[in-house]
Design an enzyme around this catalytic site. Structure first.
Site, PDB file in Angstrom:
ATOM      1  N   HIS A   1       0.824  -1.199   0.000  1.00 29.33           N
ATOM      2  CA  HIS A   1       0.000   0.000   0.000  1.00 29.33           C
ATOM      3  C   HIS A   1       0.863   1.255   0.000  1.00 29.33           C
ATOM      4  CE1 HIS A   1      -2.800  -2.942   2.181  1.00 29.33           C
ATOM      5  NE2 HIS A   1      -3.227  -2.825   0.950  1.00 29.33           N
TER       6      HIS A   1
ATOM      7  N   ALA B   1      12.952  -9.580  -3.952  1.00 30.48           N
ATOM      8  CA  ALA B   1      13.706  -9.502  -5.207  1.00 30.48           C
ATOM      9  C   ALA B   1      13.555  -8.095  -5.753  1.00 30.48           C
ATOM     10  CB  ALA B   1      13.172 -10.522  -6.214  1.00 30.48           C
TER      11      ALA B   1
ATOM     12  N   ASP C   1      -6.297   6.032   0.634  1.00 31.01           N
ATOM     13  CA  ASP C   1      -6.427   4.850  -0.220  1.00 31.01           C
ATOM     14  C   ASP C   1      -7.698   4.096   0.149  1.00 31.01           C
ATOM     15  OD1 ASP C   1      -5.859   3.397   2.075  1.00 31.01           O
ATOM     16  OD2 ASP C   1      -3.818   2.880   1.487  1.00 31.01           O
TER      17      ASP C   1
END
Length: 445
Positions: free
Chosen positions: A18, A349, A116
């Site tokens: 988020h 990653a 949000d």
């Protein structure tokens, strides 16, 4: 006091998934639209001041401030086994007093508050301090359409026809939602998540505007429906601003074994497997996925996280830039057997760099399992077939060309003068207009 620069406050829900889109929106408002931005971050286990500092290092700016709100203890409110979405909703609610206190104490308060999906409860704080209020949907316009329409769907249609009979849920002017694609929140009408989701849908419609992470050419049908007063415009009410795609900029790449390995692979030959920061599989499903990837004989990078069960212990391996991860939950000998074709990366990653690498496949297509994965284990041979379909099916070359067209379209939309750039400019103009009103009001006081 005359305020000369609009100031937007952004509220990010807990969790890196988020926070990062909100930071990217903040960066764009500062760097491309000359706003001052403060990002309020609700604390979470994976978010620390140090981590936030690392995220900001790629684009330092004097006009972008980040404030970490105090962590809240919800252990007495929700059960430890409660689903993650409910925990986020409760955490956001419990963080509202801290947000109100910080804004109240600011010498120059923000002109607008952008929240949000999980922060719609904070819009009442915007009203209290005479701030414009916006909702930022980091997903797409179709998701927004489904969210704002759901509260107005007849309960019998939603519960009986869609959930029980598994019929598609019709969304005016948009593609219907097949039951196979339905939101988890719809599955149990007795779950607090169901009622919470419907409440969020209603609250979004009360905003002064809705920012959505899409662009005109990607979802023209859904965007038209959201703006049409005879379709979803009836319930959306607020103007919709497509401002996407928001993607984290790729900064300088440090030495990393993952990227070095990708450099040695042929173009468009590698499939990237990641379920995100919140995507966790069961031990059985993880074993089947491992076997499916191996049997497919396709090159892959798999970002693994420990399975749902807390039964992981013991052996470790070194990969990437020296990070460590547990592998007891992978099949015996798996890492040795896939040594020449696959790379397993524990927990993290460099995703932005990986997705921009020429060896990753760009098809942007998906292949569905025969049944919902939530209802059963997807077995290895089915996974093998799905991977092969995505990577080697010649009939998908037309889709590849379409994706490349959309990539060009996305870059054009985000560039100066493009549709998404202009949408965000309209938001900026709204802030300018409000600022002028506040300055006139202050002069007359």
């Amino acid at each position: 006091m005359q305020i000369t620069k609009p100031h937007a406050a952004l509220l990010a829900s807990p969790g890196m998934g988020h926070l990062i889109p909100v930071l990217e929106l903040g960066n764009r408002l500062v760097n491309h639209h000359n706003l001052h931005v403060t990002v309020f971050v609700v604390a979470a286990a994976d978010i620390t001041a140090e981590k936030i500092s690392q995220l900001l290092d790629s684009s330092p700016n004097d006009h972008l401030d980040v404030m970490l709100l105090p962590s809240v203890d919800i252990s007495s409110i929700v059960d430890p086994d409660t689903n993650m979405v409910t925990k986020i909703v409760v955490t956001m609610h419990e963080s509202l007093p801290a947000l109100r206190s910080v804004i109240s104490g600011m010498k120059i308060r923000p002109t607008a508050l952008i929240v949000d999906l999980f922060g719609t409860g904070a819009m009442s704080i915007a009203d209290e301090f005479e701030m414009l209020k916006y909702v930022f949907i980091a997903s797409n316009a179709w998701f927004l359409a489904t969210t704002i329409y759901a509260p107005f769907v007849d309960k019998k249609v939603l519960d009986d026809e869609h959930v029980d009979q598994k019929n598609p849920l019709k969304i005016p002017g948009c593609s219907s939602v097949r039951f196979e694609d339905t939101l988890e929140a719809f599955l149990d009408p007795n779950d607090p998540l169901y009622h919470g989701y419907l409440s969020v849908g209603r609250e979004i419609s009360t905003a002064d505007g809705i920012l959505v992470n899409t662009w005109e050419d990607l979802e023209p049908k859904s965007l038209r429906a959201l703006r049409d007063g005879k379709l979803l415009g009836v319930v959306a009410k607020a103007p919709v601003y497509p401002i996407g795609p928001l993607a984290r900029a790729v900064g300088p790449v440090s030495e990393n074994r993952v990227l070095e390995w990708l450099d040695m692979q042929p173009g468009e030959s590698v499939i990237y497997v990641s379920f995100g920061s919140g995507g966790t599989l069961s031990s059985k499903q993880m074993i089947e996925l491992a076997w499916g990837l191996e049997l497919s004989q396709q090159r892959f990078i798999w970002v693994v996280r420990p399975p749902l069960e807390n039964d992981v212990s013991g052996s470790f391996f070194t990969v990437g830039n020296g990070s460590m991860g547990t592998v007891d939950y992978l099949p015996d000998g798996f890492l040795n057997r896939i040594h020449n074709v696959g790379l397993v990366v524990p927990m993290w990653a460099p995703q932005a760099q990986i997705l921009q690498h020429p060896s990753i496949e760009e098809l942007g297509v998906s292949v569905r399992s025969k049944e919902l994965p939530t209802e059963r284990i997807v077995e290895r041979h089915e996974i093998e077939t799905m991977v092969r379909n995505v990577m080697v099916d010649k009939e998908r070359r037309g889709m590849k060309n379409k994706v490349k067209e959309l990539k060009t379209s996305a870059l054009k939309a985000s560039s100066k003068g493009g549709s998404s750039y202009n949408s965000l400019s309209q938001f900026t103009q709204d802030c300018e207009n409000r600022l002028q009103c506040l300055n006139v009001k202050a002069q007359g006081a």
